[in-house]
Write a protein that holds these residues in place. Structure first.
Motif, PDB file in Angstrom:
ATOM      1  N   CYS A  60       0.829  -1.202   0.000  1.00 48.47           N
ATOM      2  CA  CYS A  60       0.000   0.000   0.000  1.00 48.47           C
ATOM      3  C   CYS A  60       0.861   1.249   0.000  1.00 48.47           C
ATOM      4  O   CYS A  60       2.039   1.211   0.354  1.00 48.47           O
ATOM      5  CB  CYS A  60      -0.950   0.023   1.201  1.00 48.47           C
ATOM      6  SG  CYS A  60      -0.147   0.302   2.794  1.00 48.47           S
ATOM      7  N   ASP A  62       1.327   4.117   2.073  1.00 52.04           N
ATOM      8  CA  ASP A  62       1.013   4.471   3.456  1.00 52.04           C
ATOM      9  C   ASP A  62       1.045   5.999   3.578  1.00 52.04           C
ATOM     10  O   ASP A  62       2.064   6.590   3.913  1.00 52.04           O
ATOM     11  CB  ASP A  62       2.033   3.817   4.389  1.00 52.04           C
ATOM     12  CG  ASP A  62       1.672   3.954   5.858  1.00 52.04           C
ATOM     13  OD1 ASP A  62       0.587   4.481   6.151  1.00 52.04           O
ATOM     14  OD2 ASP A  62       2.483   3.538   6.708  1.00 52.04           O
ATOM     15  N   ASN A  65       1.890   7.315   6.983  1.00 49.85           N
ATOM     16  CA  ASN A  65       3.122   6.717   7.509  1.00 49.85           C
ATOM     17  C   ASN A  65       2.961   6.183   8.936  1.00 49.85           C
ATOM     18  O   ASN A  65       3.805   6.390   9.800  1.00 49.85           O
ATOM     19  CB  ASN A  65       4.272   7.734   7.453  1.00 49.85           C
ATOM     20  CG  ASN A  65       5.640   7.078   7.622  1.00 49.85           C
ATOM     21  OD1 ASN A  65       5.802   5.883   7.370  1.00 49.85           O
ATOM     22  ND2 ASN A  65       6.614   7.849   8.050  1.00 49.85           N
ATOM     23  N   ASN A  67       2.607   2.884   9.405  1.00 47.01           N
ATOM     24  CA  ASN A  67       3.038   1.485   9.295  1.00 47.01           C
ATOM     25  C   ASN A  67       1.866   0.505   9.290  1.00 47.01           C
ATOM     26  O   ASN A  67       2.017  -0.654   9.682  1.00 47.01           O
ATOM     27  CB  ASN A  67       4.025   1.130  10.410  1.00 47.01           C
ATOM     28  CG  ASN A  67       5.288   1.955  10.342  1.00 47.01           C
ATOM     29  OD1 ASN A  67       5.936   2.034   9.300  1.00 47.01           O
ATOM     30  ND2 ASN A  67       5.635   2.607  11.433  1.00 47.01           N
ATOM     31  N   CYS A  69      -1.591  -0.527   6.623  1.00 49.21           N
ATOM     32  CA  CYS A  69      -2.354  -0.275   5.393  1.00 49.21           C
ATOM     33  C   CYS A  69      -3.802  -0.015   5.789  1.00 49.21           C
ATOM     34  O   CYS A  69      -4.586  -0.957   5.979  1.00 49.21           O
ATOM     35  CB  CYS A  69      -2.254  -1.468   4.438  1.00 49.21           C
ATOM     36  SG  CYS A  69      -0.619  -1.645   3.683  1.00 49.21           S
ATOM     37  N   ASP A  70      -4.157   1.243   5.970  1.00 47.83           N
ATOM     38  CA  ASP A  70      -5.500   1.608   6.409  1.00 47.83           C
ATOM     39  C   ASP A  70      -6.525   1.350   5.310  1.00 47.83           C
ATOM     40  O   ASP A  70      -6.191   1.226   4.125  1.00 47.83           O
ATOM     41  CB  ASP A  70      -5.539   3.088   6.815  1.00 47.83           C
ATOM     42  CG  ASP A  70      -4.647   3.377   8.012  1.00 47.83           C
ATOM     43  OD1 ASP A  70      -4.732   2.612   8.987  1.00 47.83           O
ATOM     44  OD2 ASP A  70      -3.877   4.357   7.966  1.00 47.83           O
ATOM     45  N   GLU A  73      -6.535   3.571   2.188  1.00 51.37           N
ATOM     46  CA  GLU A  73      -5.297   3.707   1.419  1.00 51.37           C
ATOM     47  C   GLU A  73      -5.274   2.717   0.251  1.00 51.37           C
ATOM     48  O   GLU A  73      -5.816   1.615   0.340  1.00 51.37           O
ATOM     49  CB  GLU A  73      -4.089   3.478   2.333  1.00 51.37           C
ATOM     50  CG  GLU A  73      -3.925   4.596   3.353  1.00 51.37           C
ATOM     51  CD  GLU A  73      -2.825   4.356   4.358  1.00 51.37           C
ATOM     52  OE1 GLU A  73      -2.342   5.346   4.940  1.00 51.37           O
ATOM     53  OE2 GLU A  73      -2.460   3.184   4.595  1.00 51.37           O
ATOM     54  N   LYS A  75      -4.242  -0.100  -2.133  1.00 47.38           N
ATOM     55  CA  LYS A  75      -3.555  -1.367  -1.879  1.00 47.38           C
ATOM     56  C   LYS A  75      -3.498  -2.213  -3.149  1.00 47.38           C
ATOM     57  O   LYS A  75      -4.304  -2.043  -4.060  1.00 47.38           O
ATOM     58  CB  LYS A  75      -4.286  -2.172  -0.804  1.00 47.38           C
ATOM     59  CG  LYS A  75      -4.491  -1.455   0.510  1.00 47.38           C
ATOM     60  CD  LYS A  75      -5.315  -2.317   1.464  1.00 47.38           C
ATOM     61  CE  LYS A  75      -5.778  -1.528   2.670  1.00 47.38           C
ATOM     62  NZ  LYS A  75      -6.717  -0.453   2.301  1.00 47.38           N
ATOM     63  N   GLN A  97       4.962  10.248   3.035  1.00 48.60           N
ATOM     64  CA  GLN A  97       4.379   9.001   2.526  1.00 48.60           C
ATOM     65  C   GLN A  97       5.443   7.939   2.322  1.00 48.60           C
ATOM     66  O   GLN A  97       6.582   8.236   1.971  1.00 48.60           O
ATOM     67  CB  GLN A  97       3.664   9.264   1.203  1.00 48.60           C
ATOM     68  CG  GLN A  97       2.395  10.076   1.349  1.00 48.60           C
ATOM     69  CD  GLN A  97       1.821  10.478  -0.002  1.00 48.60           C
ATOM     70  OE1 GLN A  97       2.531  10.468  -1.001  1.00 48.60           O
ATOM     71  NE2 GLN A  97       0.552  10.828  -0.033  1.00 48.60           N
ATOM     72  N   LEU A 100       4.564   0.499   1.750  1.00 49.23           N
ATOM     73  CA  LEU A 100       4.639  -0.524   2.795  1.00 49.23           C
ATOM     74  C   LEU A 100       4.205  -1.868   2.229  1.00 49.23           C
ATOM     75  O   LEU A 100       3.245  -1.941   1.458  1.00 49.23           O
ATOM     76  CB  LEU A 100       3.728  -0.119   3.957  1.00 49.23           C
ATOM     77  CG  LEU A 100       3.527  -1.114   5.104  1.00 49.23           C
ATOM     78  CD1 LEU A 100       4.819  -1.279   5.887  1.00 49.23           C
ATOM     79  CD2 LEU A 100       2.407  -0.620   6.023  1.00 49.23           C
ATOM     80  N   LYS A 118       9.640  -1.631   3.411  1.00 45.36           N
ATOM     81  CA  LYS A 118       9.176  -0.261   3.212  1.00 45.36           C
ATOM     82  C   LYS A 118      10.148   0.499   2.321  1.00 45.36           C
ATOM     83  O   LYS A 118      11.303   0.094   2.161  1.00 45.36           O
ATOM     84  CB  LYS A 118       9.081   0.490   4.551  1.00 45.36           C
ATOM     85  CG  LYS A 118       7.865   0.191   5.388  1.00 45.36           C
ATOM     86  CD  LYS A 118       7.850   1.048   6.651  1.00 45.36           C
ATOM     87  CE  LYS A 118       7.589   2.513   6.349  1.00 45.36           C
ATOM     88  NZ  LYS A 118       7.517   3.343   7.574  1.00 45.36           N
TER      89      LYS A 118
END
Length: 259
Positions: A60, A62, A65, A67, A69-70, A73, A75, A97, A100, A118
């Motif tokens: 993703c 990020d 940032n 850490n 993958c919300d 976001e 992916k 940004q 990740l 990352k």
């Protein structure tokens, strides 16, 4: 007299034409310089996930940032060759940004990849992730990336320009350094929470970049850096490392047969 007037007129016209050409050339130079100076916004990003190549990993952008993958976001999943691709044309790009990646299978060893990869978001269409880029992204924001990349490259005695390339293809020395760093960062994953793991990587990156410690000596040096251990609250990790000093080296030797 007529001839003199004709010559004078010709000289005047020639000067005017040359002036136009100079202005045009100056304008072209300015436009060219602007193209060089202006930061180009990329709309897609792709690259390889490298321990071996990591297939089936979640990747993703990020954007905050943290850490993780919300949900909101962008992916994707790396393909069978360990390559990822993301369309980021609708994302506002900022200085912090990162890209990740986690999960998947190492195609060299055929073992699950249990670590994290990352990279700083470098405003480039190709960004490859590996152990060295992971260290950098935990220590440096994107604004100071070049300075910190060059410091780490000097510590590791590698070409700084190779760090974000496909190092399996471009530079075996850099790949081997990255592999060893990956194993050092990943080896304690099963014993650590996500927060502890992130803090551990920050400590390793800080010691290597600020104190010029290479991958061979950084773990042992943690004994002499109680201040940084306390700063990042990694006392429990400190105890785990003391009990497992030779584990990273042993695992690294085992994985060499896959290269």
């Amino acid at each position: 007299m007529k001839n003199i007037k004709k010559i004078a007129l010709s000289i005047t016209l020639l000067a005017l034409l040359q002036g136009c050409d100079i202005n045009k050339n100056n304008q072209m130079n300015i436009e060219s310089n602007n193209d060089t100076i202006k930061e180009k916004t990329v709309t897609t990003v792709s690259g390889y996930l490298i321990d071996g190549y990591i297939a089936g990993a979640t990747v993703c952008l990020d954007t905050n940032n943290n850490n993780i993958c919300d949900e909101d976001e962008i992916k994707t999943i790396s393909d069978s060759n360990g390559k990822y691709f993301m369309d980021i044309s609708k994302i506002k790009q900022t200085a912090n940004q990162t890209i990740l990646a986690f999960g998947g299978v190492d195609t060299f060893s055929q073992l699950p990849f249990k670590g994290v990869l990352k990279s700083n978001f470098l405003n480039k269409e190709e960004i490859n992730l590996n152990g060295i880029s992971t260290l950098l992204s935990y220590y440096s924001d994107n604004v100071n990336y070049i300075k910190n990349r060059n410091k780490l490259a000097k510590v590791l005695n590698i070409d700084e320009n190779k760090i974000n390339t496909n190092i399996i293809e471009t530079d075996k020395q850099v790949f081997m350094k990255s592999l060893k760093i990956n194993k050092m960062l990943d080896i304690f994953n099963e014993d650590l929470s996500d927060t502890e793991r992130n803090n551990f990587i920050k400590v390793i990156a800080t010691l290597m970049i600020e104190q010029n410690l290479d991958e061979e000596s950084v773990l042992n040096s943690i004994n002499d850096n109680k201040k940084i251990v306390n700063k990042y609250n990694i006392k429990r990790i400190f105890e785990i490392i003391n009990k497992n000093k030779n584990v990273s080296s042993k695992k690294y030797k085992e994985l060499q047969k896959f290269i």
